[in-house]
Design a protein around this motif. Structure first.
Motif, PDB file in Angstrom:
ATOM      1  N   ALA A 197      -4.936  -4.665   0.250  1.00  0.00           N
ATOM      2  CA  ALA A 197      -3.841  -5.570   0.597  1.00  0.00           C
ATOM      3  C   ALA A 197      -3.356  -6.330  -0.631  1.00  0.00           C
ATOM      4  O   ALA A 197      -2.141  -6.507  -0.831  1.00  0.00           O
ATOM      5  CB  ALA A 197      -4.296  -6.554   1.674  1.00  0.00           C
ATOM      6  N   GLY A 198      -4.289  -6.789  -1.462  1.00  0.00           N
ATOM      7  CA  GLY A 198      -3.917  -7.522  -2.660  1.00  0.00           C
ATOM      8  C   GLY A 198      -3.121  -6.694  -3.645  1.00  0.00           C
ATOM      9  O   GLY A 198      -2.104  -7.150  -4.192  1.00  0.00           O
ATOM     10  N   LEU A 199      -3.569  -5.460  -3.859  1.00  0.00           N
ATOM     11  CA  LEU A 199      -2.863  -4.586  -4.788  1.00  0.00           C
ATOM     12  C   LEU A 199      -1.481  -4.207  -4.266  1.00  0.00           C
ATOM     13  O   LEU A 199      -0.508  -4.196  -5.031  1.00  0.00           O
ATOM     14  CB  LEU A 199      -3.684  -3.320  -5.037  1.00  0.00           C
ATOM     15  CG  LEU A 199      -4.951  -3.482  -5.883  1.00  0.00           C
ATOM     16  CD1 LEU A 199      -5.684  -2.153  -5.996  1.00  0.00           C
ATOM     17  CD2 LEU A 199      -4.618  -4.017  -7.275  1.00  0.00           C
ATOM     18  N   GLU A 200      -1.392  -3.901  -2.978  1.00  0.00           N
ATOM     19  CA  GLU A 200      -0.101  -3.527  -2.411  1.00  0.00           C
ATOM     20  C   GLU A 200       0.893  -4.686  -2.495  1.00  0.00           C
ATOM     21  O   GLU A 200       2.081  -4.479  -2.769  1.00  0.00           O
ATOM     22  CB  GLU A 200      -0.277  -3.081  -0.962  1.00  0.00           C
ATOM     23  CG  GLU A 200      -0.925  -1.713  -0.805  1.00  0.00           C
ATOM     24  CD  GLU A 200      -0.104  -0.601  -1.417  1.00  0.00           C
ATOM     25  OE1 GLU A 200       1.119  -0.543  -1.165  1.00  0.00           O
ATOM     26  OE2 GLU A 200      -0.678   0.214  -2.168  1.00  0.00           O
ATOM     27  N   SER A 201       0.425  -5.902  -2.257  1.00  0.00           N
ATOM     28  CA  SER A 201       1.294  -7.083  -2.359  1.00  0.00           C
ATOM     29  C   SER A 201       1.761  -7.295  -3.793  1.00  0.00           C
ATOM     30  O   SER A 201       2.934  -7.590  -4.044  1.00  0.00           O
ATOM     31  CB  SER A 201       0.544  -8.331  -1.860  1.00  0.00           C
ATOM     32  OG  SER A 201       0.251  -8.236  -0.493  1.00  0.00           O
TER      33      SER A 201
END
Length: 221
Positions: A197-201
């Protein structure tokens, strides 16, 4: 992003949360010896062989092998996989070798108890650094990641089943207690979900064209 991913992949996360509640209730009410005796009592030659080989698929090497393979699909997926497996694995090893160093595994814990527990022939039983289970961390990190990546979200049920069997193999083979695989599964799942989730954001706000590229093999003439 986290809530959206969980909703999109409910076929994995919903039964997993239910499983956490059920097993967590058992852990809070039953002595670990009761659980180990119950699980160890349900054995069969077929399951001995099945879990003997299945447990190797839950090893961290499998996860990193998948991460390398994803380089040939999409760089962003390979990076997410590599970082997820690395962080989950390192955190588990930190707990095993620093905070819970020397924690006895079942075979050592019950060595002088008089209990003739069932073991699988040819399997090398470890004696220390039981908590948490590294194999459980790895297999849940891998299956959670695959759930997040696949287009058909109904596959989440299958990936969860594989993760559960991989983790359960560690208890069946008398390598870990139930609490070891319980916590290991949480570490693997939560780490993968948060990292993904962090990388995609971040990549959504800082797009890079190379992220959607992949390694291409040149054809020889």
């Amino acid at each position: 992003m986290l809530l959206r991913l969980i909703r999109q992949n409910y076929s994995f996360f919903l039964p997993y949360v239910i499983l956490l509640i059920v097993v967590g209730s058992m852990l809070s009410q039953l002595d670990r010896t009761v659980l180990m005796r119950w699980i160890n009592g349900y054995n069969h030659p077929f399951w001995d062989r099945f879990f003997y080989y299945l447990t190797d698929l839950a090893d961290g090497a499998t996860g990193f092998g998948v991460a390398v393979g994803l380089l040939f699909v999409r760089f962003r997926w390979a990076l997410a996989a590599g970082l997820s497996f690395l962080l989950a694995g390192e955190f588990t090893q930190l707990l095993k070798h620093v905070f819970y160093e020397g924690e006895l595994r079942p075979s050592a814990f019950y060595k002088n108890s008089g209990w003739a527990f069932h073991t699988v022939e040819g399997l090398n039983l470890h004696s220390v650094n039981s908590f948490p289970s590294g194999h459980s961390t790895s297999v849940f990190a891998l299956c959670c990641l695959l759930t997040l990546l696949v287009t058909n979200k109904n596959w989440g049920w299958l990936f969860l089943a594989i993760a559960v069997l991989g983790a359960y193999s560690r208890v069946y083979l008398f390598q870990h207690f139930v609490v070891d695989i319980y916590v290991g599964s949480i570490i693997g799942t939560v780490t993968t979900l948060v990292v993904f989730a962090g990388l995609e954001s971040y990549w959504k706000n800082h797009p890079k064209t190379w992220l959607d590229r992949r390694v291409r093999l040149r054809r020889s003439l």
